[in-house]
Design a protein around this motif. Structure first.
Motif, short mmCIF file in Angstrom:
data_model
loop_
_atom_site.label_atom_id
_atom_site.label_comp_id
_atom_site.label_asym_id
_atom_site.label_seq_id
_atom_site.Cartn_x
_atom_site.Cartn_y
_atom_site.Cartn_z
N GLU A 31 0.73 -1.22 0.05
CA GLU A 31 -0.14 -0.20 0.10
C GLU A 31 0.88 1.30 0.01
O GLU A 31 0.61 2.11 -0.74
N ILE A 32 1.98 1.23 0.73
CA ILE A 32 2.89 2.47 0.83
C ILE A 32 3.50 2.71 -0.64
O ILE A 32 3.39 3.87 -1.18
N ILE A 33 3.84 1.70 -1.40
CA ILE A 33 4.32 1.74 -2.70
C ILE A 33 3.16 2.39 -3.60
O ILE A 33 3.56 3.15 -4.43
N ALA A 34 1.93 1.95 -3.54
CA ALA A 34 0.98 2.56 -4.46
C ALA A 34 0.95 3.90 -3.93
O ALA A 34 0.69 4.92 -5.01
N ARG A 35 0.63 4.33 -2.78
CA ARG A 35 0.62 5.70 -2.49
C ARG A 35 1.63 6.57 -2.80
O ARG A 35 1.61 7.77 -3.23
N CYS A 36 2.84 6.38 -3.02
CA CYS A 36 4.10 7.00 -3.19
C CYS A 36 4.23 7.31 -4.63
O CYS A 36 4.60 8.14 -5.17
N PHE A 37 3.66 6.16 -5.53
CA PHE A 37 3.98 6.12 -6.94
C PHE A 37 2.91 6.51 -7.89
O PHE A 37 3.00 6.50 -9.18
N ALA A 38 1.65 6.35 -7.41
CA ALA A 38 0.44 6.29 -8.39
C ALA A 38 -0.56 7.29 -7.55
O ALA A 38 -0.45 7.55 -6.57
N ASP A 39 -1.34 7.81 -8.78
CA ASP A 39 -2.53 8.65 -8.11
C ASP A 39 -3.76 8.57 -9.37
O ASP A 39 -3.75 7.42 -9.84
N ALA A 40 -4.63 9.41 -9.16
CA ALA A 40 -6.01 9.37 -10.02
C ALA A 40 -5.68 9.32 -11.33
O ALA A 40 -6.57 8.86 -12.13
N ASP A 41 -4.33 9.77 -11.72
CA ASP A 41 -4.22 9.77 -13.33
C ASP A 41 -3.30 8.62 -13.56
O ASP A 41 -3.04 8.49 -14.95
N SER A 42 -3.05 7.72 -12.94
CA SER A 42 -2.38 6.69 -13.04
C SER A 42 -3.04 5.31 -13.34
O SER A 42 -4.20 5.15 -12.94
N GLU A 43 -2.17 4.50 -14.15
CA GLU A 43 -2.84 3.08 -14.18
C GLU A 43 -1.87 1.97 -13.42
O GLU A 43 -0.57 2.29 -13.25
N ILE A 44 -2.38 1.14 -12.80
CA ILE A 44 -1.65 0.02 -12.08
C ILE A 44 -2.12 -1.25 -12.75
O ILE A 44 -3.15 -1.57 -12.65
N ILE A 45 -1.07 -2.14 -13.09
CA ILE A 45 -1.58 -3.40 -13.60
C ILE A 45 -1.27 -4.63 -12.63
O ILE A 45 -0.21 -4.53 -12.01
N TYR A 46 -2.15 -5.60 -12.94
CA TYR A 46 -2.01 -6.83 -11.94
C TYR A 46 -2.72 -7.91 -12.67
O TYR A 46 -3.82 -7.73 -13.64
N SER A 47 -2.70 -9.01 -12.35
CA SER A 47 -3.15 -10.16 -13.01
C SER A 47 -4.59 -10.60 -12.31
O SER A 47 -4.92 -10.56 -11.24
N GLN A 48 -5.47 -11.28 -13.18
CA GLN A 48 -6.58 -11.87 -13.02
C GLN A 48 -6.28 -12.89 -11.95
O GLN A 48 -5.35 -13.48 -12.11
N HIS A 49 -6.92 -13.28 -10.72
CA HIS A 49 -6.76 -14.40 -9.98
C HIS A 49 -5.63 -13.83 -8.79
O HIS A 49 -4.95 -14.87 -8.51
N ALA A 50 -5.09 -12.78 -8.87
CA ALA A 50 -3.85 -12.35 -8.19
C ALA A 50 -4.37 -11.80 -6.75
O ALA A 50 -5.41 -11.72 -6.47
N PHE A 51 -3.45 -11.48 -5.86
CA PHE A 51 -3.70 -11.12 -4.57
C PHE A 51 -4.76 -9.96 -4.50
O PHE A 51 -4.36 -8.97 -5.20
N ALA A 52 -5.54 -10.22 -3.62
CA ALA A 52 -6.68 -9.08 -3.46
C ALA A 52 -6.24 -7.71 -3.17
O ALA A 52 -6.73 -6.60 -3.33
N VAL A 53 -5.17 -7.56 -2.27
CA VAL A 53 -4.68 -6.45 -2.00
C VAL A 53 -4.32 -5.48 -3.13
O VAL A 53 -4.17 -4.17 -3.02
#
Length: 374
Positions: free
Chosen positions: A103-125
């Motif tokens: 969560e710290i990583i997400a807060r530090c490097f992304a915002d409302a203008d950003s996209e974050i990629i993850y996989s289907q069936h991956a960790f819910a966090v």
């Protein structure tokens, strides 16, 4: 006029559903009037051995100073980690479990203008952390229940800030070998950060699996996250960490809450790193337990996903929720994973041999009864 307080929350938070952990033993005991000592919990990928004696001793000693704040920099633990992995202390960010670091990583490097990629069936966090900061989540369809790394690399746009990769993945147990991870990292632009979540890496044996910490020297945009909750047996104390370049760690430590890892947790984690026999026993019990579970599924004719972690996802069909309820009524807690897009599967953590045997017996009974509730 009553205030709609939910409407006051930021949009990303409004869209969230709380993370659903495995059912606690005490909760099931209250619900069904059972003796907690007779309940088996195979739901949360915990270490069935119990804690290391060295960790217990260090934790008890730390209780004598519970009136004092912990070392906010976690010096002793960072020093022990640095010595173990041959890294600098300023590459480490400590967390209240690895979830905290993610969560710290997400807060530090992304915002409302950003996209974050993850996989289907991956960790819910991953989607939780993404939505909480208002970023756009880009879920890439899975391949053979695991990450489609090629498709994830192709999903990168000029708005992509982060990519979460779990290796091994929870809840499917799938894993990519070193060559696949390195080929993926070669495709990702240097300005896009890759978070390699290695919560289950201790269970991997063999030189063909990646070591995210060793890869940092070649990939400065890589952040490797690990935890003491699984193989090290400290899930209840919540200790995790990220290893990255000093520049990235400096940013993360600006946002990390002061004293986010308590004194008892710091002491126990530092001590357990000096207990190789405990880790060896953990891996041996896990390997034997995984084989025991999978052999049992084979006898029952059940499909399952081969796992590199300390759990296995088994397909029990459309009656999965009924089977889960039947298991609960027999004092066995496993994990339904419909929330991960796997409604026909149950995730089962590896327990001790007697626990695994009892689970398999109860599962066979539940399946023969059609997984009916009540």
């Amino acid at each position: 006029m009553a205030v709609d307080y939910q409407s006051l929350a930021v949009k990303g938070v409004q869209a969230l559903s709380p993370y659903q952990p495995g059912k606690p033993i005490e909760e099931l005991a209250r619900e069904l009037g059972m003796n907690p000592a007779e309940i088996i919990k195979l739901a949360s990928n915990e270490n069935p051995l119990g804690p290391s004696e060295k960790a217990l001793s260090a934790a008890r000693k730390a209780l004598d100073s519970m009136c004092l704040y912990p070392d906010g920099n976690g010096f002793d633990l960072k020093q022990a980690l640095a010595r173990r992995f041959g890294i600098a202390m300023n590459q480490i960010t400590l967390g209240n479990g690895s979830n905290d670091v993610l969560e710290i990583i997400a807060r530090c490097f992304a915002d409302a203008d950003s996209e974050i990629i993850y996989s289907q069936h991956a960790f819910a966090v991953y989607p939780l952390a993404t939505l909480a900061i208002g970023a756009k989540g880009v879920e890439v369809p899975a391949k053979d229940w695991g990450h489609d790394l090629d498709a994830m690399a192709e999903a990168v746009t000029d708005r992509t800030k982060l990519i979460f990769v779990a290796n091994p993945n929870n809840p499917t147990g799938t894993v990519h070998k070193a060559d696949a991870i390195e080929a993926f990292l070669d495709k990702v632009p240097e300005h896009v950060l890759v978070v390699l979540d290695e919560a289950y890496c201790e269970y991997l044996t063999g030189d063909d699996y990646p070591d995210g910490i060793a890869l940092l020297a070649r990939y400065p945009n890589l952040i490797t996250c690990r935890t003491f909750s699984k193989a090290w047996g400290l899930a209840g104390l919540r200790v995790g960490y990220a290893v990255s370049s000093p520049a990235i760690a400096d940013i993360l430590n600006r946002v990390r809450q002061p004293f986010n890892v308590d004194s008892v947790a710091l002491a126990a984690a530092t001590a357990v790193l000096d207990d190789p026999d405990y880790l060896k026993r953990s891996l041996e019990v896990n390997a034997a337990g995984l084989k025991q579970l999978c052999d049992g599924f084979d006898r029952m004719g059940l499909d399952y996903i081969p796992s590199a972690g300390n759990f296995v996802a088994v397909e029990v069909g459309p009656q999965a929720l009924g089977v889960y309820q039947s298991l609960l009524e027999h004092g066995v807690i496993v994990r339904p994973i419909a929330g991960y897009g796997m409604p026909d599967h149950l995730r089962v953590s590896v327990g001790l041999a007697k626990e695994n045997e009892h689970f398999l017996d109860v599962l066979a009974e539940a399946l023969s009864a059609g997984g009916e509730e009540g």
